[in-house]
Design a protein around this motif. Structure first.
Motif, short mmCIF file in Angstrom:
data_model
loop_
_atom_site.label_atom_id
_atom_site.label_comp_id
_atom_site.label_asym_id
_atom_site.label_seq_id
_atom_site.Cartn_x
_atom_site.Cartn_y
_atom_site.Cartn_z
N ARG A 95 97.82 76.18 71.37
CA ARG A 95 98.40 77.60 70.92
C ARG A 95 97.59 78.71 70.75
N ASN A 96 96.50 78.27 69.77
CA ASN A 96 95.41 79.32 69.71
C ASN A 96 94.67 80.13 71.07
N LEU A 97 94.34 79.30 71.86
CA LEU A 97 93.88 79.49 73.06
C LEU A 97 94.71 80.53 73.91
N ILE A 98 96.16 80.33 73.94
CA ILE A 98 97.10 81.28 74.54
C ILE A 98 97.11 82.63 73.82
N GLN A 99 97.08 82.58 72.75
CA GLN A 99 97.20 83.87 71.54
C GLN A 99 95.82 84.57 72.05
N GLU A 100 94.60 83.90 71.89
CA GLU A 100 93.65 84.45 72.09
C GLU A 100 93.24 85.23 73.33
N ALA A 101 93.79 84.44 74.58
CA ALA A 101 93.96 84.78 75.79
C ALA A 101 94.67 86.41 75.93
N SER A 102 95.56 86.60 75.25
CA SER A 102 96.74 87.51 75.13
C SER A 102 96.05 88.88 75.28
N TYR A 103 94.88 88.86 74.29
CA TYR A 103 94.05 90.06 73.74
C TYR A 103 93.41 90.67 74.85
N LEU A 104 92.97 89.85 75.97
CA LEU A 104 92.02 90.03 77.17
C LEU A 104 92.78 90.63 77.94
N GLY A 118 101.72 72.77 69.56
CA GLY A 118 100.95 72.62 68.47
C GLY A 118 100.25 71.46 68.02
N ASN A 119 100.80 70.21 68.70
CA ASN A 119 100.20 68.96 68.18
C ASN A 119 99.12 68.47 69.30
N ILE A 120 98.46 69.39 69.89
CA ILE A 120 97.39 69.09 71.19
C ILE A 120 96.24 69.94 70.95
N HIS A 121 95.04 69.13 70.97
CA HIS A 121 93.54 69.98 71.08
C HIS A 121 93.29 70.03 72.51
N VAL A 122 92.53 71.12 73.18
CA VAL A 122 92.12 71.01 74.33
C VAL A 122 90.76 71.64 74.56
N THR A 123 90.00 71.17 75.41
CA THR A 123 88.55 71.77 75.65
C THR A 123 88.81 72.39 76.98
N LYS A 124 87.63 73.21 77.11
CA LYS A 124 87.31 74.14 78.17
C LYS A 124 86.96 73.23 79.52
N GLU A 125 86.24 71.97 79.20
CA GLU A 125 86.01 70.90 80.29
C GLU A 125 87.29 70.26 80.71
N GLY A 126 88.28 70.46 80.04
CA GLY A 126 89.50 70.05 80.69
C GLY A 126 90.25 68.74 80.25
N THR A 127 89.96 68.46 78.93
CA THR A 127 90.44 67.30 78.33
C THR A 127 91.44 67.65 76.97
N PHE A 164 107.86 70.12 75.09
CA PHE A 164 106.59 70.69 75.49
C PHE A 164 106.87 71.99 76.04
N SER A 165 107.62 71.83 77.49
CA SER A 165 107.42 73.06 78.25
C SER A 165 108.20 74.35 77.23
N ARG A 166 109.28 73.97 76.55
CA ARG A 166 109.84 75.12 75.77
C ARG A 166 108.76 75.77 74.68
N SER A 167 107.95 74.97 74.21
CA SER A 167 107.01 75.30 73.21
C SER A 167 106.10 76.23 74.01
N LEU A 168 105.73 75.79 75.14
CA LEU A 168 104.63 76.46 76.11
C LEU A 168 105.08 77.71 76.71
N ILE A 169 106.17 78.08 76.94
CA ILE A 169 106.88 79.08 77.14
C ILE A 169 107.01 80.12 76.23
N ASP A 170 107.51 79.58 75.10
CA ASP A 170 107.95 80.39 73.96
C ASP A 170 106.57 81.11 73.34
N ILE A 171 105.51 80.32 73.17
CA ILE A 171 104.62 81.02 72.62
C ILE A 171 103.73 82.01 73.69
N SER A 172 104.03 81.56 74.95
CA SER A 172 103.19 82.33 76.07
C SER A 172 104.06 83.77 76.19
#
Length: 231
Positions: free
Chosen positions: A113-122, A161-170, A192-200
């Motif tokens: 979730r945090n990565l999507i929010q950070e990308a929104s400022y770019l 909100g229940n998942i961590h991801v890395t830039k290496e793709g894990t 998951f799809s709804r949570s992804l679309i909602d935060i996006s």
């Protein structure tokens, strides 16, 4: 004694070298706090996640046992989950007369979730690069859900909100106390799809950008699970 002081002793760390940060509610199942190091001359580092479930909530002992069993089961089935470090009953903590703590390692990466929010400022080239990273990271989440379903299991609370991801793709999956036998794969997939679309949408991603992310999730999920859902 406090959680920080207890794990300083357990981990052989100097006194006052741990502190609690990032307390957050996780709904009916309790709260999660993060233990960070505070050692002079060293960069602060998150080392443990502590999930605290008050005794009066959900029959906390039973819930904690389910959480531990679920994480161990998923790990045995090659799903990326955090390692369980400890579990303990605490006679008194905060305003609760007794609570169960489940302590896990800090998984690598960042909350999706945090990565999507950070990308929104770019914008411009930076935004395009961030979107490419997100495409890989969201794809990794689809892969982990695909693994869970391919092994005949349902996570039960599979949201961004229940998942961590890395830039290496894990991707690393948390909060598995609702794990059960798979009956309807669409339930996890849609959640998951709804949570992804909602935060996006809240992060003001365009329809085209959201489609890139949802396609990455769907394609990785289908490849790993071998299921063609019609949700």
């Amino acid at each position: 004694q406090s959680i920080a002081r207890y794990y300083e002793q357990e981990l052989n760390l100097p006194k006052n070298s741990l502190f609690v940060s990032n307390p957050k509610s996780v709904g009916g199942s309790g709260d999660v706090v993060i233990l960070r190091t505070n050692i002079p001359g060293e960069t602060p580092k998150e080392i443990l996640a502590v999930k605290i479930t008050p005794q009066e909530k959900l029959g906390s002992c039973d819930f904690a046992c389910k959480e531990i069993r679920a994480l161990n089961e998923l790990k045995l089935k090659d799903v990326n989950v955090p390692e369980v470090i400890d579990a303990a009953y605490v006679p008194y903590i905060g305003n609760s007369e007794g609570a169960i703590m489940v302590v896990t390692e800090i998984a690598p990466g960042t909350n999706a979730r945090n990565l999507i929010q950070e990308a929104s400022y770019l914008s411009g080239k930076e935004r395009n690069l961030a979107l490419k990273d997100l495409e890989k990271e969201i794809g990794a989440i689809g892969e982990e859900l695909g693994k869970i379903h391919a092994r005949g299991l349902s996570h039960g609370d599979f949201n961004i909100g229940n998942i961590h991801v890395t830039k290496e793709g894990t991707a690393t999956v948390f909060d598995a106390g609702t794990l059960k036998k798979l009956d309807d794969p669409c339930r996890d997939f849609i959640k998951f799809s709804r949570s992804l679309i909602d935060i996006s949408k809240k992060s003001r991603f365009s329809g085209g950008e959201i489609k890139i992310l949802t396609d990455a999730f769907t394609n990785s999920y289908s490849h790993q699970s071998k299921l063609n859902l019609n949700c």
